[in-house]
Motif scaffolding. Structure first.
Motif, PDB file in Angstrom:
ATOM      1  N   PRO A 154      37.265  70.189 -38.437  1.00  0.00           N
ATOM      2  CA  PRO A 154      37.162  71.319 -37.509  1.00  0.00           C
ATOM      3  C   PRO A 154      38.322  71.322 -36.501  1.00  0.00           C
ATOM      4  O   PRO A 154      38.754  70.248 -36.044  1.00  0.00           O
ATOM      5  CB  PRO A 154      35.831  71.066 -36.799  1.00  0.00           C
ATOM      6  CG  PRO A 154      35.048  70.232 -37.758  1.00  0.00           C
ATOM      7  CD  PRO A 154      36.069  69.359 -38.441  1.00  0.00           C
ATOM      8  N   PRO A 155      38.835  72.497 -36.170  1.00  0.00           N
ATOM      9  CA  PRO A 155      39.980  72.576 -35.252  1.00  0.00           C
ATOM     10  C   PRO A 155      39.826  71.776 -33.957  1.00  0.00           C
ATOM     11  O   PRO A 155      40.784  71.105 -33.552  1.00  0.00           O
ATOM     12  CB  PRO A 155      40.120  74.086 -34.981  1.00  0.00           C
ATOM     13  CG  PRO A 155      39.607  74.712 -36.245  1.00  0.00           C
ATOM     14  CD  PRO A 155      38.466  73.828 -36.691  1.00  0.00           C
ATOM     15  N   PRO A 156      38.641  71.752 -33.301  1.00  0.00           N
ATOM     16  CA  PRO A 156      38.555  70.977 -32.055  1.00  0.00           C
ATOM     17  C   PRO A 156      38.723  69.467 -32.247  1.00  0.00           C
ATOM     18  O   PRO A 156      38.962  68.753 -31.281  1.00  0.00           O
ATOM     19  CB  PRO A 156      37.148  71.286 -31.529  1.00  0.00           C
ATOM     20  CG  PRO A 156      36.751  72.555 -32.191  1.00  0.00           C
ATOM     21  CD  PRO A 156      37.428  72.544 -33.529  1.00  0.00           C
ATOM     22  N   PHE A 157      38.591  68.967 -33.491  1.00  0.00           N
ATOM     23  CA  PHE A 157      38.673  67.530 -33.745  1.00  0.00           C
ATOM     24  C   PHE A 157      40.018  67.090 -34.313  1.00  0.00           C
ATOM     25  O   PHE A 157      40.273  65.899 -34.461  1.00  0.00           O
ATOM     26  CB  PHE A 157      37.577  67.095 -34.718  1.00  0.00           C
ATOM     27  CG  PHE A 157      36.167  67.293 -34.216  1.00  0.00           C
ATOM     28  CD1 PHE A 157      35.876  67.360 -32.868  1.00  0.00           C
ATOM     29  CD2 PHE A 157      35.130  67.415 -35.119  1.00  0.00           C
ATOM     30  CE1 PHE A 157      34.577  67.540 -32.417  1.00  0.00           C
ATOM     31  CE2 PHE A 157      33.824  67.586 -34.678  1.00  0.00           C
ATOM     32  CZ  PHE A 157      33.545  67.645 -33.324  1.00  0.00           C
ATOM     33  N   ARG A 158      40.868  68.017 -34.655  1.00  0.00           N
ATOM     34  CA  ARG A 158      42.108  67.666 -35.355  1.00  0.00           C
ATOM     35  C   ARG A 158      43.034  66.793 -34.520  1.00  0.00           C
ATOM     36  O   ARG A 158      43.600  65.821 -35.014  1.00  0.00           O
ATOM     37  CB  ARG A 158      42.822  68.931 -35.826  1.00  0.00           C
ATOM     38  CG  ARG A 158      42.062  69.610 -36.945  1.00  0.00           C
ATOM     39  CD  ARG A 158      42.666  70.908 -37.372  1.00  0.00           C
ATOM     40  NE  ARG A 158      41.746  71.569 -38.310  1.00  0.00           N
ATOM     41  CZ  ARG A 158      41.856  72.809 -38.702  1.00  0.00           C
ATOM     42  NH1 ARG A 158      42.888  73.553 -38.280  1.00  0.00           N
ATOM     43  NH2 ARG A 158      40.973  73.322 -39.526  1.00  0.00           N
ATOM     44  N   GLU A 159      43.197  67.120 -33.269  1.00  0.00           N
ATOM     45  CA  GLU A 159      44.074  66.319 -32.416  1.00  0.00           C
ATOM     46  C   GLU A 159      43.533  64.896 -32.261  1.00  0.00           C
ATOM     47  O   GLU A 159      44.289  63.929 -32.188  1.00  0.00           O
ATOM     48  CB  GLU A 159      44.218  66.973 -31.038  1.00  0.00           C
ATOM     49  CG  GLU A 159      45.205  66.270 -30.141  1.00  0.00           C
ATOM     50  CD  GLU A 159      45.382  66.986 -28.816  1.00  0.00           C
ATOM     51  OE1 GLU A 159      45.610  66.278 -27.820  1.00  0.00           O
ATOM     52  OE2 GLU A 159      45.280  68.226 -28.767  1.00  0.00           O
ATOM     53  N   PHE A 160      42.214  64.764 -32.257  1.00  0.00           N
ATOM     54  CA  PHE A 160      41.560  63.459 -32.097  1.00  0.00           C
ATOM     55  C   PHE A 160      41.948  62.495 -33.222  1.00  0.00           C
ATOM     56  O   PHE A 160      42.059  61.292 -32.994  1.00  0.00           O
ATOM     57  CB  PHE A 160      40.044  63.682 -32.056  1.00  0.00           C
ATOM     58  CG  PHE A 160      39.221  62.464 -31.784  1.00  0.00           C
ATOM     59  CD1 PHE A 160      39.285  61.802 -30.560  1.00  0.00           C
ATOM     60  CD2 PHE A 160      38.348  61.987 -32.744  1.00  0.00           C
ATOM     61  CE1 PHE A 160      38.512  60.685 -30.310  1.00  0.00           C
ATOM     62  CE2 PHE A 160      37.560  60.868 -32.505  1.00  0.00           C
ATOM     63  CZ  PHE A 160      37.647  60.221 -31.280  1.00  0.00           C
ATOM     64  N   VAL A 161      42.162  63.024 -34.430  1.00  0.00           N
ATOM     65  CA  VAL A 161      42.460  62.165 -35.588  1.00  0.00           C
ATOM     66  C   VAL A 161      43.842  62.428 -36.189  1.00  0.00           C
ATOM     67  O   VAL A 161      44.133  61.971 -37.290  1.00  0.00           O
ATOM     68  CB  VAL A 161      41.371  62.305 -36.681  1.00  0.00           C
ATOM     69  CG1 VAL A 161      40.045  61.782 -36.186  1.00  0.00           C
ATOM     70  CG2 VAL A 161      41.258  63.743 -37.174  1.00  0.00           C
TER      71      VAL A 161
ATOM     72  N   ALA B 231      42.583  56.975 -43.741  1.00  0.00           N
ATOM     73  CA  ALA B 231      42.862  58.342 -44.191  1.00  0.00           C
ATOM     74  C   ALA B 231      43.727  59.074 -43.170  1.00  0.00           C
ATOM     75  O   ALA B 231      43.839  58.659 -42.018  1.00  0.00           O
ATOM     76  CB  ALA B 231      41.550  59.098 -44.407  1.00  0.00           C
ATOM     77  N   ARG B 232      44.317  60.160 -43.644  1.00  0.00           N
ATOM     78  CA  ARG B 232      45.091  61.072 -42.790  1.00  0.00           C
ATOM     79  C   ARG B 232      44.718  62.493 -43.175  1.00  0.00           C
ATOM     80  O   ARG B 232      44.307  62.755 -44.311  1.00  0.00           O
ATOM     81  CB  ARG B 232      46.591  60.881 -42.990  1.00  0.00           C
ATOM     82  CG  ARG B 232      47.107  59.528 -42.553  1.00  0.00           C
ATOM     83  CD  ARG B 232      48.620  59.482 -42.546  1.00  0.00           C
ATOM     84  NE  ARG B 232      49.234  60.184 -41.435  1.00  0.00           N
ATOM     85  CZ  ARG B 232      49.312  59.709 -40.188  1.00  0.00           C
ATOM     86  NH1 ARG B 232      48.801  58.557 -39.894  1.00  0.00           N
ATOM     87  NH2 ARG B 232      49.911  60.404 -39.250  1.00  0.00           N
ATOM     88  N   LEU B 233      44.895  63.402 -42.245  1.00  0.00           N
ATOM     89  CA  LEU B 233      44.712  64.811 -42.566  1.00  0.00           C
ATOM     90  C   LEU B 233      45.850  65.259 -43.468  1.00  0.00           C
ATOM     91  O   LEU B 233      47.006  64.870 -43.269  1.00  0.00           O
ATOM     92  CB  LEU B 233      44.714  65.656 -41.291  1.00  0.00           C
ATOM     93  CG  LEU B 233      43.557  65.447 -40.325  1.00  0.00           C
ATOM     94  CD1 LEU B 233      43.741  66.337 -39.099  1.00  0.00           C
ATOM     95  CD2 LEU B 233      42.223  65.706 -40.988  1.00  0.00           C
ATOM     96  N   ASP B 234      45.529  66.089 -44.454  1.00  0.00           N
ATOM     97  CA  ASP B 234      46.590  66.647 -45.291  1.00  0.00           C
ATOM     98  C   ASP B 234      47.151  67.895 -44.613  1.00  0.00           C
ATOM     99  O   ASP B 234      46.772  68.238 -43.480  1.00  0.00           O
ATOM    100  CB  ASP B 234      46.100  66.892 -46.721  1.00  0.00           C
ATOM    101  CG  ASP B 234      45.058  68.000 -46.846  1.00  0.00           C
ATOM    102  OD1 ASP B 234      44.839  68.778 -45.881  1.00  0.00           O
ATOM    103  OD2 ASP B 234      44.448  68.103 -47.924  1.00  0.00           O
TER     104      ASP B 234
END
Length: 142
Positions: free
Chosen positions: A19-26, A79-82
């Motif tokens: 989710p967009p609000p969590f992207r910066e967190f990870v 893991a990493r976000l793609d």
């Protein structure tokens, strides 16, 4: 701190959109592992280092500590976000958490949690039906 809950789906390759609000967190990477109550925990790498320190501090001579470390650490996956802000959830972790097609991505202090929607509903209902004892909440509201 990440907070909120967001319903998403898992694609046929086991990927979940963050989710967009969590992207910066990870955004710098994450560790996925088995969590409590049948969910998955997702720690940003910086938080995972603190978790590892706590796990390393558990007594090796205590069978319960060894069992918990085994449960928690052996299931861990980096893991990493793609490029499409998805995270790939390993099959073993999906099976543990009962994640087939739908998933709840929920914020928690220092981590995210991935839940099977039926388990999520049951966990929330359990807290509503049987709230924590008042002594656990004495310092909750300032």
């Amino acid at each position: 701190m990440p907070f909120g809950e967001y319903p998403y789906t898992i694609d046929d390759k086991g990927r979940v959109v963050m989710p967009p609000p969590f992207r910066e967190f990870v955004e710098d990477g994450m560790i996925l592992t088995r969590g409590m109550e049948g969910c998955l925990y997702v720690f940003p790498l910086t938080s995972w280092k603190r978790v590892e320190e706590q796990l390393e501090g558990l007594p090796l001579t205590d069978a319960g500590s060894r069992a918990f470390v085994r449960f928690f650490y052996s299931g861990a996956s980096k893991a990493r976000l793609d490029n499409q802000s998805r995270v790939s959830v390993p099959q073993t972790l999906r099976a543990f958490a009962g994640l087939d097609s739908d998933v709840i991505v929920a914020g928690a202090p220092g981590r995210l949690e991935l839940w099977n929607p039926a388990r999520w509903d049951a966990a929330i209902t359990a807290v509503q039906d049987n709230p924590p004892k008042p002594d656990l909440l004495v310092n909750f509201v300032a």
